[in-house]
Design a protein around this motif. Structure first.
Motif, PDB file in Angstrom:
ATOM      1  N   HIS A   1      19.864   3.669   2.073  1.00  0.00           N
ATOM      2  CA  HIS A   1      20.999   3.422   2.971  1.00  0.00           C
ATOM      3  C   HIS A   1      22.245   4.223   2.563  1.00  0.00           C
ATOM      4  CE1 HIS A   1      23.581   0.826   5.522  1.00  0.00           C
ATOM      5  NE2 HIS A   1      24.446   0.942   4.530  1.00  0.00           N
ATOM      6  N   VAL A   2      22.492   4.320   1.276  1.00  0.00           N
ATOM      7  CA  VAL A   2      23.679   5.067   0.820  1.00  0.00           C
ATOM      8  C   VAL A   2      23.470   6.566   1.047  1.00  0.00           C
ATOM      9  CG1 VAL A   2      25.199   5.554  -1.134  1.00  0.00           C
ATOM     10  CG2 VAL A   2      24.283   3.262  -0.823  1.00  0.00           C
ATOM     11  N   GLU A   3      22.226   7.028   0.877  1.00  0.00           N
ATOM     12  CA  GLU A   3      21.934   8.434   1.173  1.00  0.00           C
ATOM     13  C   GLU A   3      22.189   8.709   2.662  1.00  0.00           C
ATOM     14  OE1 GLU A   3      17.805   9.811   0.793  1.00  0.00           O
ATOM     15  OE2 GLU A   3      18.582  11.794   0.305  1.00  0.00           O
ATOM     16  N   ALA A   4      21.840   7.735   3.494  1.00  0.00           N
ATOM     17  CA  ALA A   4      22.072   7.912   4.938  1.00  0.00           C
ATOM     18  C   ALA A   4      23.567   8.071   5.215  1.00  0.00           C
ATOM     19  CB  ALA A   4      21.485   6.729   5.709  1.00  0.00           C
ATOM     20  N   HIS A   5      24.406   7.236   4.580  1.00  0.00           N
ATOM     21  CA  HIS A   5      25.866   7.409   4.717  1.00  0.00           C
ATOM     22  C   HIS A   5      26.269   8.809   4.230  1.00  0.00           C
ATOM     23  CE1 HIS A   5      27.463   3.573   6.029  1.00  0.00           C
ATOM     24  NE2 HIS A   5      26.835   2.904   5.078  1.00  0.00           N
ATOM     25  N   ALA A   6      25.668   9.223   3.111  1.00  0.00           N
ATOM     26  CA  ALA A   6      26.064  10.486   2.466  1.00  0.00           C
ATOM     27  C   ALA A   6      25.759  11.700   3.333  1.00  0.00           C
ATOM     28  CB  ALA A   6      25.375  10.621   1.113  1.00  0.00           C
ATOM     29  N   LEU A   7      24.700  11.605   4.146  1.00  0.00           N
ATOM     30  CA  LEU A   7      24.264  12.771   4.929  1.00  0.00           C
ATOM     31  C   LEU A   7      24.770  12.765   6.372  1.00  0.00           C
ATOM     32  CD1 LEU A   7      20.571  13.038   3.631  1.00  0.00           C
ATOM     33  CD2 LEU A   7      22.522  14.456   2.973  1.00  0.00           C
ATOM     34  N   THR A   8      25.372  11.660   6.800  1.00  0.00           N
ATOM     35  CA  THR A   8      25.788  11.526   8.211  1.00  0.00           C
ATOM     36  C   THR A   8      26.650  12.682   8.692  1.00  0.00           C
ATOM     37  OG1 THR A   8      25.796   9.141   7.924  1.00  0.00           O
ATOM     38  CG2 THR A   8      26.895   9.960   9.879  1.00  0.00           C
ATOM     39  N   ALA A   9      27.564  13.130   7.835  1.00  0.00           N
ATOM     40  CA  ALA A   9      28.499  14.183   8.251  1.00  0.00           C
ATOM     41  C   ALA A   9      27.769  15.468   8.620  1.00  0.00           C
ATOM     42  CB  ALA A   9      29.493  14.465   7.123  1.00  0.00           C
ATOM     43  N   ARG A  10      26.496  15.585   8.224  1.00  0.00           N
ATOM     44  CA  ARG A  10      25.729  16.802   8.508  1.00  0.00           C
ATOM     45  C   ARG A  10      25.032  16.765   9.865  1.00  0.00           C
ATOM     46  NH1 ARG A  10      24.109  20.222   4.846  1.00  0.00           N
ATOM     47  NH2 ARG A  10      21.903  20.086   5.367  1.00  0.00           N
ATOM     48  N   LEU A  11      25.158  15.644  10.567  1.00  0.00           N
ATOM     49  CA  LEU A  11      24.587  15.574  11.928  1.00  0.00           C
ATOM     50  C   LEU A  11      25.162  16.733  12.734  1.00  0.00           C
ATOM     51  CD1 LEU A  11      24.656  11.797  12.840  1.00  0.00           C
ATOM     52  CD2 LEU A  11      22.791  13.338  13.464  1.00  0.00           C
ATOM     53  N   PRO A  12      24.307  17.524  13.379  1.00  0.00           N
ATOM     54  CA  PRO A  12      24.807  18.713  14.080  1.00  0.00           C
ATOM     55  C   PRO A  12      25.944  18.396  15.045  1.00  0.00           C
ATOM     56  CG  PRO A  12      22.411  18.697  14.019  1.00  0.00           C
ATOM     57  CD  PRO A  12      22.843  17.374  13.462  1.00  0.00           C
ATOM     58  N   GLY A  13      27.013  19.153  14.949  1.00  0.00           N
ATOM     59  CA  GLY A  13      28.130  19.030  15.887  1.00  0.00           C
ATOM     60  C   GLY A  13      29.116  17.921  15.576  1.00  0.00           C
ATOM     61  N   LEU A  14      28.864  17.162  14.514  1.00  0.00           N
ATOM     62  CA  LEU A  14      29.707  15.997  14.260  1.00  0.00           C
ATOM     63  C   LEU A  14      31.057  16.363  13.648  1.00  0.00           C
ATOM     64  CD1 LEU A  14      29.112  12.994  14.711  1.00  0.00           C
ATOM     65  CD2 LEU A  14      28.761  12.788  12.262  1.00  0.00           C
ATOM     66  N   VAL A  15      30.995  17.207  12.633  1.00  0.00           N
ATOM     67  CA  VAL A  15      32.207  17.579  11.901  1.00  0.00           C
ATOM     68  C   VAL A  15      32.533  19.035  12.227  1.00  0.00           C
ATOM     69  CG1 VAL A  15      33.030  18.063   9.564  1.00  0.00           C
ATOM     70  CG2 VAL A  15      31.795  15.947  10.028  1.00  0.00           C
ATOM     71  N   PRO A  16      33.745  19.327  12.685  1.00  0.00           N
ATOM     72  CA  PRO A  16      34.084  20.710  12.981  1.00  0.00           C
ATOM     73  C   PRO A  16      33.868  21.590  11.745  1.00  0.00           C
ATOM     74  CG  PRO A  16      35.827  19.219  13.704  1.00  0.00           C
ATOM     75  CD  PRO A  16      34.858  18.403  12.914  1.00  0.00           C
ATOM     76  N   GLY A  17      33.144  22.670  11.921  1.00  0.00           N
ATOM     77  CA  GLY A  17      32.863  23.550  10.778  1.00  0.00           C
ATOM     78  C   GLY A  17      31.634  23.110   9.989  1.00  0.00           C
ATOM     79  N   GLY A  18      31.037  21.959  10.360  1.00  0.00           N
ATOM     80  CA  GLY A  18      29.828  21.477   9.680  1.00  0.00           C
ATOM     81  C   GLY A  18      30.130  20.931   8.290  1.00  0.00           C
ATOM     82  N   ALA A  19      29.098  20.444   7.630  1.00  0.00           N
ATOM     83  CA  ALA A  19      29.251  19.893   6.270  1.00  0.00           C
ATOM     84  C   ALA A  19      28.187  20.496   5.367  1.00  0.00           C
ATOM     85  CB  ALA A  19      29.148  18.366   6.314  1.00  0.00           C
ATOM     86  N   PRO A  20      28.384  21.781   5.002  1.00  0.00           N
ATOM     87  CA  PRO A  20      27.416  22.404   4.098  1.00  0.00           C
ATOM     88  C   PRO A  20      27.539  21.835   2.683  1.00  0.00           C
ATOM     89  CG  PRO A  20      29.226  23.929   4.584  1.00  0.00           C
ATOM     90  CD  PRO A  20      29.484  22.687   5.383  1.00  0.00           C
ATOM     91  N   PHE A  21      26.449  21.825   1.945  1.00  0.00           N
ATOM     92  CA  PHE A  21      26.489  21.389   0.534  1.00  0.00           C
ATOM     93  C   PHE A  21      27.222  22.448  -0.287  1.00  0.00           C
ATOM     94  CE2 PHE A  21      22.229  19.651   1.983  1.00  0.00           C
ATOM     95  CZ  PHE A  21      22.676  18.358   2.130  1.00  0.00           C
ATOM     96  N   PRO A  22      27.887  22.104  -1.353  1.00  0.00           N
ATOM     97  CA  PRO A  22      28.116  20.735  -1.832  1.00  0.00           C
ATOM     98  C   PRO A  22      29.427  20.189  -1.268  1.00  0.00           C
ATOM     99  CG  PRO A  22      28.859  22.320  -3.470  1.00  0.00           C
ATOM    100  CD  PRO A  22      28.417  23.127  -2.282  1.00  0.00           C
ATOM    101  N   TYR A  23      29.513  18.883  -1.130  1.00  0.00           N
ATOM    102  CA  TYR A  23      30.776  18.260  -0.744  1.00  0.00           C
ATOM    103  C   TYR A  23      30.967  16.947  -1.494  1.00  0.00           C
ATOM    104  CZ  TYR A  23      27.756  15.890   2.786  1.00  0.00           C
ATOM    105  OH  TYR A  23      26.757  15.200   3.429  1.00  0.00           O
ATOM    106  N   LEU A  24      32.222  16.508  -1.492  1.00  0.00           N
ATOM    107  CA  LEU A  24      32.556  15.249  -2.160  1.00  0.00           C
ATOM    108  C   LEU A  24      32.567  14.141  -1.110  1.00  0.00           C
ATOM    109  CD1 LEU A  24      33.690  13.571  -4.554  1.00  0.00           C
ATOM    110  CD2 LEU A  24      35.960  14.387  -3.938  1.00  0.00           C
ATOM    111  N   LEU A  25      31.843  13.069  -1.387  1.00  0.00           N
ATOM    112  CA  LEU A  25      31.808  11.937  -0.464  1.00  0.00           C
ATOM    113  C   LEU A  25      32.526  10.745  -1.059  1.00  0.00           C
ATOM    114  CD1 LEU A  25      30.490  10.553   2.161  1.00  0.00           C
ATOM    115  CD2 LEU A  25      28.840   9.632   0.529  1.00  0.00           C
ATOM    116  N   LEU A  26      33.445  10.179  -0.293  1.00  0.00           N
ATOM    117  CA  LEU A  26      34.038   8.888  -0.651  1.00  0.00           C
ATOM    118  C   LEU A  26      33.446   7.862   0.293  1.00  0.00           C
ATOM    119  CD1 LEU A  26      36.170   7.017  -2.033  1.00  0.00           C
ATOM    120  CD2 LEU A  26      37.700   7.611  -0.147  1.00  0.00           C
ATOM    121  N   LEU A  27      32.684   6.939  -0.268  1.00  0.00           N
ATOM    122  CA  LEU A  27      32.073   5.897   0.555  1.00  0.00           C
ATOM    123  C   LEU A  27      32.814   4.592   0.300  1.00  0.00           C
ATOM    124  CD1 LEU A  27      29.837   4.973   2.437  1.00  0.00           C
ATOM    125  CD2 LEU A  27      28.329   4.769   0.463  1.00  0.00           C
TER     126      LEU A  27
END
Ligand code: KG4
Ligand code: ZN
Length: 366
Positions: free
Chosen positions: A119-145
């Protein structure tokens, strides 16, 4: 009975049941959401928090109809589904058993693979859903959950590659909002109610501590802040709080949380100099004061800030389906078959760091 790997031949049907949201989504292999349904369970508010037994029973009652409706919305028959996925942890064990059991049963009946999702991995990867975040979310990034149950800084380095940089040593951020809101006589869940009240207050009116701010690392602590709020309230006893005082206290508390989180994120960036993006997820990401502070922190370092839309920041099944798709794609990238998790059991605790083992084990098993 073991299910044969069939590859990602068709869409994924995903189930989320780890807390008090019962959700189902169907995603095409490219991540397009074909249908989704979500029920935020009622019946918990009177108890001032999620009651695990009530949640598990509600998942059991709600899931069959919800899954049928989602298939109907997507104009699909169960046979059209390529594979089934579910959150199998971490979370409340009763709900996890219901959702995982349901998903596995469906997979078995349809002779399709089942993919267990952290479940936490699912939160961590959500930003990578195509078209969700302008400019995309390529690895690596910092996640605050930051949600009612989670409060963690995570270095997201790749699918299955996570490093926990820090986390709460006591309450989660949302839990702190909920508890302070309760002290102020607000309804549950308290975060949104407290934010509303804080709009009428002065954030500098009441002095409150900033626990762990300035300390090395990026762990969080909110219990001292909560205690400080209760001490400010003590002189009023059972008498009704003056509105102005309550609003000032709410605003001061919110500001203290934002200060602490901003400081911890600065530290986390120092621990992860390769990060170019800060992603914030979880229900507390809805807080506009916190969001503005995080945006400032990222901007002060010339980095991007992104938060998925709120309905994808909080618990949902779209993120579960997406994490399952990313897992299958990562397996394919490594020359491995899609995972077959038909014997995986629900886990109330499932540290993200263990996700690397998924591919290591499968590589060794080859
Ligand atoms: O992610 P979420 O919907 O559920 C889980 O905990 O998994 O997060 C719910 C939490 C609650 O504690 C709620 O009070 C908090 O998020 N929350 C907020 C706001 N909206 C929701 N906290 C502060 N400000 C808000 N606007
Ligand atoms: Zn969650």
């Amino acid at each position: 009975m073991s299910i044969q790997h069939t590859g990602i031949a068709g869409p994924v049907l995903a189930i989320e049941s780890s807390c008090d949201e019962t959700a189902c989504a169907i995603l095409a292999p490219d991540g397009t959401c074909l249908a989704q349904r979500l029920i935020s369970q009622d019946g918990h508010a009177d108890f001032g928090g999620v009651v695990p037994e009530i949640a598990a029973r509600a998942h059991l009652t709600l899931l069959p109809g919800l899954v049928s409706q989602t298939l109907k919305d997507a104009a699909m028959a169960p046979e059209d589904i390529g594979f089934i996925a579910a959150s199998t942890g971490p979370g409340l064990i009763g709900g996890l058993i219901v959702g995982t059991g349901f998903a596995k049963g469906l997979a078995l009946a349809l002779n399709k693979p089942f993919v267990a999702v952290n479940h936490v991995e699912a939160h961590a990867l959500t930003a990578r859903l195509p078209g969700l975040v302008p400019g995309g979310a390529p690895f690596p990034y910092l996640l605050l959950l930051v949600s009612g149950g989670h409060c963690q800084c995570i270095a997201v380095e790749g699918v299955g590659q996570y490093r926990k940089l820090g986390g709460t040593i006591d309450d989660a951020a949302g839990e702190a909002f909920d508890k302070v809101a309760k002290m102020l006589g607000l309804s549950w869940p308290g975060g949104p109610a407290l934010e509303k009240l804080a709009r009428d207050g002065n954030p500098d009116a009441i002095a409150l501590p900033r626990p762990l701010a300035g300390r090395a690392g990026c762990d969080f602590s909110f219990s001292g802040l909560k205690t400080a709020v209760s001490q400010k309230l003590a002189p009023y006893g059972q008498t009704a709080l003056p509105y102005r005082f309550a609003a000032d206290l709410a605003a001061s508390f919110q500001q203290a949380v934002a200060d602490v989180v901003a400081n911890r994120i600065q530290q986390a960036f120092d621990m992860m100099p390769e990060a170019t993006l800060l992603v914030c997820a979880g229900g507390v990401a809805a807080n506009t004061v916190l969001r503005a502070r995080l945006e400032d922190v990222a901007a002060s370092r010339g980095l991007r800030f992104a938060a998925p839309p709120l309905k994808l920041c909080t618990d949902n099944a779209v993120m579960v389906g997406w994490a399952a798709l990313e897992t299958c794609q990562e397996a394919a990238r490594r020359g491995l078959p899609p995972p077959d998790d038909s014997t995986t059991r629900p886990r109330p605790r499932w540290p993200l760091e263990e996700m690397t083992q998924r591919f290591e084990t499968e590589t060794q098993a080859e």
